[in-house]
Enzyme design. Structure first.
Site, PDB file in Angstrom:
ATOM      1  CB  SER A  92      18.800  24.463  23.303  1.00  0.00           C
ATOM      2  OG  SER A  92      18.904  23.304  24.123  1.00  0.00           O
TER       3      SER A  92
ATOM      4  CE  LYS B 278      19.223  19.672  26.973  1.00  0.00           C
ATOM      5  NZ  LYS B 278      18.109  20.171  26.177  1.00  0.00           N
TER       6      LYS B 278
ATOM      7  CG  ASP C 291      30.832   2.557  11.693  1.00  0.00           C
ATOM      8  OD1 ASP C 291      32.000   2.933  11.902  1.00  0.00           O
ATOM      9  OD2 ASP C 291      30.321   2.469  10.558  1.00  0.00           O
TER      10      ASP C 291
ATOM     11  CB  THR D  86      24.366  29.639  21.054  1.00  0.00           C
ATOM     12  OG1 THR D  86      23.407  28.662  20.634  1.00  0.00           O
ATOM     13  CG2 THR D  86      23.991  30.996  20.492  1.00  0.00           C
ATOM     14  NE  ARG D  87      30.454  24.947  20.896  1.00  0.00           N
ATOM     15  CZ  ARG D  87      31.433  24.283  21.479  1.00  0.00           C
ATOM     16  NH1 ARG D  87      31.550  22.987  21.279  1.00  0.00           N
ATOM     17  NH2 ARG D  87      32.297  24.879  22.262  1.00  0.00           N
TER      18      ARG D  87
ATOM     19  CB  ALA E 268      26.012  25.172  14.630  1.00  0.00           C
TER      20      ALA E 268
ATOM     21  CG  PHE F 264      21.616  23.144  19.398  1.00  0.00           C
ATOM     22  CD1 PHE F 264      22.482  23.081  20.497  1.00  0.00           C
ATOM     23  CD2 PHE F 264      22.116  22.888  18.126  1.00  0.00           C
ATOM     24  CE1 PHE F 264      23.807  22.761  20.309  1.00  0.00           C
ATOM     25  CE2 PHE F 264      23.448  22.576  17.947  1.00  0.00           C
ATOM     26  CZ  PHE F 264      24.299  22.519  19.038  1.00  0.00           C
TER      27      PHE F 264
END
Lengths: 190, 609, 704
Positions: C406, C417, C329, C403-404, C401, C399
């Site tokens: 911060s 960003k 992985d 607006t994606r 989810a 942050f």
């Protein structure tokens, strides 16, 4: 397994006919045409009568002939139907005794030769039918033959040289002298 | 050693090397079912054979069926060979009237035990001869019983080798080919053409080929001498090409009518090795990595040349005991020197030593000199060659499957040292393969050692002996009460022991050459040696067929840098080491009481009566 | 794809842990273990146990036969009793030494099992009844399917799955790791193990195993060797050495008639005595490998354990030596668990320092590793110090989810960003424009395998932060080693092919599988296997389970789900996926040790022949003294020296068998050459001086 036996016997029969009858018969036919002499034993005739085969050694005991190697074929040696060697091993007393006897006999027959004996002259060949001796073995007998025949040894030596076959292709086998042919040549020389 | 002797060995090896690739390529094509240049000639005949025999060419067999076919075929061959021998008296082509009224007094009767031994011998490609051909068998027996088996037993050996190679070459398949097709092709396209060419060449050089009765001549000094006749060349050719080795005459290839010149001798030696050496290339070709084939070739070459350069100097040095009696042992321009007892002048030392090594590297067993009379080391090399299973190029096919057995073992033992389950040609070597390889080794070791052991010490009371093991008539004084099988030896001391050991090694190894002084034409020897030949053939080959079946079913693991490399010098050394060490460990005790101790004794001047 | 800040805090990051070994490497000759092993070597004399080891069983039979002859001779008052006695004693020693080797290995396993067993106390479980109430039952009464409640301080009564709640759990009994781990319902960290302790909070656990079948139970059974089955290679090797034993048995038994013939024809000496024949036999049969074979296997398992990996079978360890393809992985194995900022790329007209400043400000409150790395990079590159910014002046935008992105609102500036698209949208909303080279920059970062993080100041787009996966230090070398060993490494990642290719080339892996779903993984494994390769992989999630089960070696992480652990055939208690490489090395070492000792054992025989054969026939054929190349003093000293050497070599090689042959990752050709030299050629040569020295000592002590 049982079901394999049927094809097994059938194919064996076919193979027997092909490789056991057709093949040797065909080879025999061809050879009898192409190599008649060789196929029938390379026989040597004197005055139209076969005296032996140039490939098969024979006994010579008379002093005027060159003698072949000791033979283990048959009771008296050079028995064409009993080809074999002595099969005596190197630590066998019998071998040493037999060689000693041969050496003694040779020394007695050839008092003029004093050098070491060539190995082939006192050892039995593999087939018991070896037609050859080494040139040195012939050379060792020249004095005796010349005395018995009253011929100049140089002439005999010359005859031996002419009957000496060298190595085939220059490197195969060993130089050798065919005893039967040499002796026949001796007889032909007046 | 002489310069011409060494030159002959070198030239021989180079020619063999040159022949390997073309012959190997031809066989690879042949057994892959591709067309060869001989197809126009033989294809119709091949089809006809299948039709006559009821063989379906396109069907493939699992290993069990393949093995069953092989066994059935061998049984059929055995029955044919046995019956023809026993019935020779009433069959044609019998000018000497063997087995019938009018037979010569010196003729050997073909008893049931002799016929069993001979049939087993020829069916197993051994060609041990308890008899002397010229005084035992009619031309029909020589042709229809013996020559035939010379062909088909060789073909069967090739078939098994090809089946085992297919095991490595194929993946995830249940079948390993069709036995009937493989032997038919091996016979038609390979053995027959080589034999025809070989027979014609040999005849041109003086080998007999006729159906006449023997010729009786009056010699120069006036004695009568029988010159034997017969269809020799046709048998001689397949005897060499099929690594059979059973001579038409008792003296085998030492007989001038079988092997008349140094050139025929040279060609005969090539005929022994041409198919076995070619098979190494066929192997590489079939597994799609010719380097693998060359590695096997290289390992065989190393062992071959090592054997030659032990035996040749030993023979050339000769017998030190004889040297004490004023006999020249060193070679000169006019004589070969060395140990000439049992050797022919035309061959001398080099050709005889080379022949002995080749004939026992392969399971041929033809001899051009009497091994019994070789020096201890000169005899040790052939004996050891046989005991390691005749894998130095080896017999037709038999050598290939034999060396693959050792490759399996070598890879398994040392292969673990690279940290992976051992693989050979991409096939994992696992339980089944190891089990089968060990089974084959154990069976052959047991046959050689146990039979030799019994024959060394057994005695039969006189009543039994008369039947079981009559001593040779020449044995003097005649034994009084009991006769051991050792009474049939021609030598005593370590050399006598070597005769027994050699006999059972040769039988088990399906070689057929002999320390020929031993008289084995007795029910005891005929029966036990016949058994040894059957064990050596079938208990060796059946496990390998089983391994072939198992291997064919496996996937191929792709080679990586983590894969044990089986094509480089390292593997060659390892393979050689495995053959030599496994052989040496099994037979060293026996050999030390035979040729090894005899060597030391000979140099100390000890003799045995 | 989410931005860096989306990654939840990792509690049990394997890279930061220094595992405390569960199976502490014990000194090889721990007195307690030795005494246990000594006892075991006598217990194993029982033929009913010993016959399973055919080689050593043959030695025992030989020792027994010799002893009987010794007793007979003693009563008959025959000469040479001292010699037979010594042979008998050394034969018994040979058996004991071989037994000792195996007992040693077993005792080490037992010692470990005992320490594990101590942790297994029978706790009380709070089981939910069908009515939803709780009754207290002993843990041993729990059945698979029961549901229990585990509260702070409770010992979890059995292996199970958290079905409700979240808790911190101390798993040190299993892993030896003192840092607590979090277990919660749903997801990949729901498995709990019996015997571990809840440190805080409470969870509802559905029991998945019956008593006696728990993870701990299996672990104990495994290390104890109770479940030890012979592995395929071991069986094949056993066949080989049993076969060789049979061949040597034939060689020695038939030597008797051969000797009888020789004695008769030489007219001197006598047939070797039974004691001498037995001595020869024992020297020839592969006692070294026969005696050490099972010890090597047990020790191999033990070594795996010392790496804190639990192998479910010896077969799995052996298979790991055979592995051709390793699936690794990306995250956590090849790269650090998280990306780091490596570069600021300002758009045209903006100074890099400005971008760096804005980026740093926007990341001040971002506690994720990525966020911290932005702060650090700005500091390092532009000497911008991290400022303490009070809550009053600044308004940190966390942050989400949705607006994606911060950022921070400070002094009227709206610094943000986040994902490129999200920031572009934000800028457009503010009425700004996207500068022409911005998309190029973003594209460039993506292409190099990095993750672009856009930064803006209100309506002005400033540039891009280049976030990059950091390949773990030394990873390239390890991959190189794998390649040298002939193992292909394949990186598995959810990244897009572009990113994946860049990291793959940086790490030096041979292949990668991008945007990999569990199904892709499974298919990749099947394809590799279809081509004859053996595949190893690591996994922890439930959706890894099929692939783990399909792989030839499936190393499950202990932090993973029960399903994953069940599917794999090994569990790494440290949950360190890089461990796979070590497991492969151990597997190889195990096979090498077996091969090396087999080769050594067989090669040894040559010298023994040279010692014993001339001695046996010294009277019959004095000429055989030529073979006595070691110049051993007498026939008796020669035979004894060989037997003693044969016995001592077993004991001398016990440490090697237990530790394993030294293994350096390299290609097969090099390994083979090296090992053949040491164990093949070495095995051929070593006994000569060895036997010679023993002979000298025997003569000095007047024992022979």
């Amino acid at each position: 397994m049982l079901q394999q036996l049927m094809p097994a016997f059938r194919i064996m029969l076919v193979m027997t006919v092909l490789t056991g009858l057709v093949y040797p018969a065909a080879i025999t036919g061809i050879c009898q045409v192409l190599f008649r002499d060789q196929a029938n034993g390379s026989l040597v005739a004197v005055n139209g009568r076969s005296v032996g085969s140039s490939l098969i050694g024979q006994n010579f005991a008379k002093p005027e002939y060159f003698h072949p190697r000791p033979s283990a074929a048959g009771n008296d040696g050079y028995d064409g139907l009993a080809s074999q060697g002595s099969n005596l091993g190197p630590t066998n007393q019998k071998l040493i005794d037999r060689v000693k006897a041969s050496v003694a006999q040779f020394r007695k027959d050839n008092p003029d030769y004093t050098g070491p004996l060539p190995a082939d002259l006192v050892t039995a060949s593999g087939s018991g039918l070896d037609p050859h001796i080494s040139p040195d073995s012939a050379d060792a007998q020249v004095a005796r033959v010349s005395k018995a025949r009253g011929i100049d040894p140089a002439k005999i030596r010359d005859l031996v040289a002419r009957h000496t076959e060298s190595r085939q292709l220059g490197f195969l086998g060993e130089p050798r002298v065919n005893v039967l042919q040499l002796n026949l040549a001796l007889d032909q020389k007046p | 050693m002489t310069a011409s002797g060494v030159l002959q060995i070198v030239v021989y090896f180079l020619i063999l090397l040159a022949l390997t690739k073309p012959v190997g390529t031809f066989m690879a094509r042949l057994f892959a079912g591709e067309r060869t240049f001989l197809h126009p000639l033989f294809r119709p005949l091949e089809r006809l054979i299948y039709k006559l025999s009821g063989v379906r060419e396109e069907t493939e067999q699992r290993w069990t069926q393949y093995a069953a076919s092989l066994l059935a075929f061998s049984i059929a061959g055995f029955v044919f060979a046995y019956l023809i021998q026993r019935l020779q008296g009433i069959l044609p082509l019998n000018p000497q009237h063997f087995g019938a009224a009018g037979a010569p007094p010196s003729a050997t009767p073909v008893t049931p035990d002799l016929a069993f031994n001979t049939a087993a011998s020829f069916v197993t490609n051994t060609n041990w001869q308890s008899y002397s051909g010229e005084s035992t068998f009619s031309y029909l027996v020589q042709m229809a019983a013996l020559t035939v088996q010379n062909f088909v037993s060789a073909a069967a050996g090739i078939a098994v080798a090809i089946a085992l190679i297919r095991g490595f070459a194929r993946q995830q398949m249940t079948s390993i080919g069709n036995f009937w097709v493989d032997i038919t092709r091996a016979t038609l396209y390979l053995l027959l053409p080589l034999s025809v060419v070989g027979a014609l060449f040999l005849c041109s050089q003086g080998v007999l080929q006729n159906l006449h009765a023997n010729t009786v001549v009056k010699t120069v000094e006036g004695a009568l001498q029988s010159i034997p006749q017969g269809p020799v060349a046709s048998q001689e050719a397949i005897k060499m090409v099929g690594t059979n080795g059973g001579g038409f005459f008792g003296a085998n290839s030492a007989h001038p009518f079988e092997n008349p010149t140094p050139l025929t001798n040279f060609v005969q030696m090539l005929m022994i090795f041409v198919i076995p050496a070619g098979l190494t290339y066929t192997f590489g070709k079939m597994v799609r990595d010719t380097r693998q084939g060359w590695a096997i070739f290289a390992a065989c070459s190393v062992m071959f040349l090592a054997g030659v350069f032990i035996a040749y100097p030993a023979e050339q040095a000769g017998n030190p005991i004889l040297a004490h009696h004023g006999i020249r042992s060193s070679p000169t321009a006019g004589q070969p020197g060395g140990n000439m007892e049992g050797k022919e002048v035309r061959f001398g030392i080099a050709s005889s030593a080379l022949f002995a090594v080749i004939t026992t590297d392969a399971s041929c067993g033809a001899v051009n000199g009497m091994h019994d009379s070789y020096t201890p080391l000169g005899g040790l090399v052939p004996l050891f060659n046989i005991e390691t299973g005749e894998v130095i190029f080896g017999g037709t096919g038999a050598g290939m499957y034999g060396i693959l057995l050792y490759a399996i073992l070598a890879v398994f033992i040392a292969g673990l040292m690279v940290g992976r389950t051992p693989e050979y040609i991409g096939k994992k070597i696992e339980q089944k393969e190891v089990k089968m390889a060990m089974l084959a080794l154990i069976a052959t070791a047991a046959s050689t050692l146990v039979f030799s052991g019994i024959s060394s010490v057994a005695t039969f009371d006189w009543d039994h002996s008369k039947y079981l093991n009559p001593p040779p008539a020449t044995l003097k004084p005649a034994p009084a009460s009991s006769v051991p099988p050792t009474a049939n030896l021609n030598n005593s001391g370590p050399h006598g022991f070597s005769e027994i050991l050699y006999a059972y090694s040769s039988a088990t190894g399906n070689n057929g050459s002999a320390f020929g002084g031993i008289n084995t034409n007795t029910p005891w020897y005929n029966a036990t040696m016949g058994a040894a030949m059957l064990i050596g053939r079938f208990l060796f080959l059946l496990p390998l067929l089983a391994a072939a079946g198992s291997l064919a079913g496996k996937k191929k693991v792709p080679a990586t840098s983590g894969t044990f490399p089986t094509h480089g010098p390292l593997f060659v050394c390892l393979l050689v080491g495995t053959v030599v060490i496994v052989g040496a460990l099994t037979f060293f005790p026996a050999l030390s009481l035979g040729p090894i101790v005899e060597h030391f004794l000979m140099y100390s001047g000890k003799l045995f009566t | 794809m989410s931005t860096a800040t989306a990654i939840p805090p990792v509690i049990n990051d394997p890279t930061v842990l220094i595992p405390k070994k569960l199976a502490r490497a014990r000194p090889l000759f721990d007195p307690e273990i030795i005494s246990r092993a000594l006892k075991g070597s006598f217990v194993k004399l029982n033929p009913a146990i010993l016959w399973k080891n055919p080689v050593i069983f043959v030695v025992e039979v030989g020792a027994f036969v010799t002893t009987i002859f010794l007793v007979r001779d003693a009563f008959a008052g025959a000469a040479g009793i001292g010699f037979t006695l010594q042979i008998a004693v050394w034969l018994w020693f040979t058996v004991l030494f071989a037994n000792f080797a195996e007992a040693m290995a077993e005792a080490r396993g037992k010692a470990q099992a005992d320490s594990l067993r101590k942790t297994k106390t029978d706790s009380i479980a709070k089981r939910y009844t069908s009515g939803g109430k709780i009754d207290e039952v002993p843990a041993s009464k729990l059945r698979s399917g029961d549901t229990v409640l585990c509260e702070t301080g409770d010992i979890i009564p059995g292996d199970g799955e958290v079905i409700d709640g979240i808790a911190t759990i101390d798993e040190s009994v299993i892993t030896g790791e003192s840092a607590p781990v979090i277990r919660e319902s749903g997801g990949d960290r729901s498995a709990v193990t019996g015997g571990t302790r809840v440190l805080s909070d409470q969870v509802k656990v559905k029991i998945t195993s019956n008593p006696g079948e728990t993870f701990l139970d299996r672990m104990i059974a495994l290390v104890e060797g109770a479940e030890r089955q012979k592995t395929p290679n071991e069986i094949a090797l056993n066949i080989l050495i049993a076969g060789l034993t049979l061949i040597f048995l034939l060689a020695v038994i038939t030597l008797q008639p051969f000797a009888a013939f020789s004695v008769a024809s030489a007219g001197a000496g006598s047939v070797p005595s039974v004691a001498v024949l037995v001595a020869l036999l024992v020297c020839l049969i592969p006692t070294t490998i026969g005696g050490l074979l099972s010890a090597i296997g047990i020790a191999g398992m033990d070594r795996v354990m010392q790496h804190n990996v639990l192998a479910m079978s010896g077969r799995a360890v052996e298979a790991s030596g055979d592995v051709n393809t390793l699936l690794l992985d990306k995250t956590g194995t090849i790269t650090m668990g998280n990306r780091q900022a490596v570069e600021f790329l300002a758009v045209a007209g903006v100074a890099e320092a400005t971008l760096a400043d804005a980026a740093q400000l926007s990341s001040l409150a971002d506690e994720t590793p990525e966020g911290r790395s932005v702060v650090v990079l700005a500091k390092e590159k532009y000497n911008l110090r991290g400022r303490e910014v009070g809550e009053q002046e600044a308004n940190f935008i966390p942050f989400s989810a949705y607006t994606r992105m911060s950022g921070v609102d400070i002094s009227g500036r709206h610094l943000r960003k986040g994902a490129t698209e999200a920031i572009i949208n934000f800028v457009r909303e503010q009425g700004g424009r996207v500068p022409p080279n911005f998309l190029d920059l973003s594209e460039r970062v993506s292409r190099s395998g990095g993750t672009p993080l856009a930064v803006c100041d209100g309506a002005q787009l400033l540039g891009i932060i280049h976030l990059k996966d950091i390949v773990k230090g030394g990873m390239k070398e390890r991959i190189g080693q794998l390649r040298a060993m002939g193992i292909r490494s394949v990186m598995i990642t959810g990244d897009n092919p572009l990113t994946a290719a860049a990291i793959a080339s940086e790490a030096g892996v041979d292949d990668f599988l991008a945007q990999a779903t569990p199904k892709d993984k499974l298919e990749y494994i099947k394809r590799e296997q279809g081509e004859g390769r053996l595949v190893a992989m690591t996994g922890d999630g439930t959706n890894d389970a099929p692939a783990l089960a399909q792989a030839d070696v499936g190393l499950a992480m202990n932090t993973g789900t029960m399903a994953a652990k069940e599917a794999g055939n090994m569990v790494d208690l440290d949950s360190n996926p890089t461990k796979l490489i070590e497991v492969v090395a151990i597997g190889k070492q195990l096979l090498i040790t077996r091969g090396a000792l087999t080769t050594f054992s067989i090669a040894n025989d040559v010298a023994k022949y040279f010692a014993i054969i001339p001695a046996m026939f010294m009277v019959t054929y004095p000429a055989l003294a030529n073979l006595n190349v070691m110049h051993l003093h007498t026939a008796q000293s020669a035979v004894l020296s060989a037997v003693i050497f044969n016995a001592l070599i077993i004991i001398a090689l016990v440490p090697l068998a237990l530790r394993g042959v030294k293994y350096r990752p390299q290609g097969a050709a090099g390994l083979l050459r090296r090992n053949l030299m040491i164990y093949g050629i070495g095995g051929l040569i070593a006994p000569f001086p060895g036997i010679w020295v023993i002979d000298q000592i025997l003569v000095f002590l007047r024992l022979a």
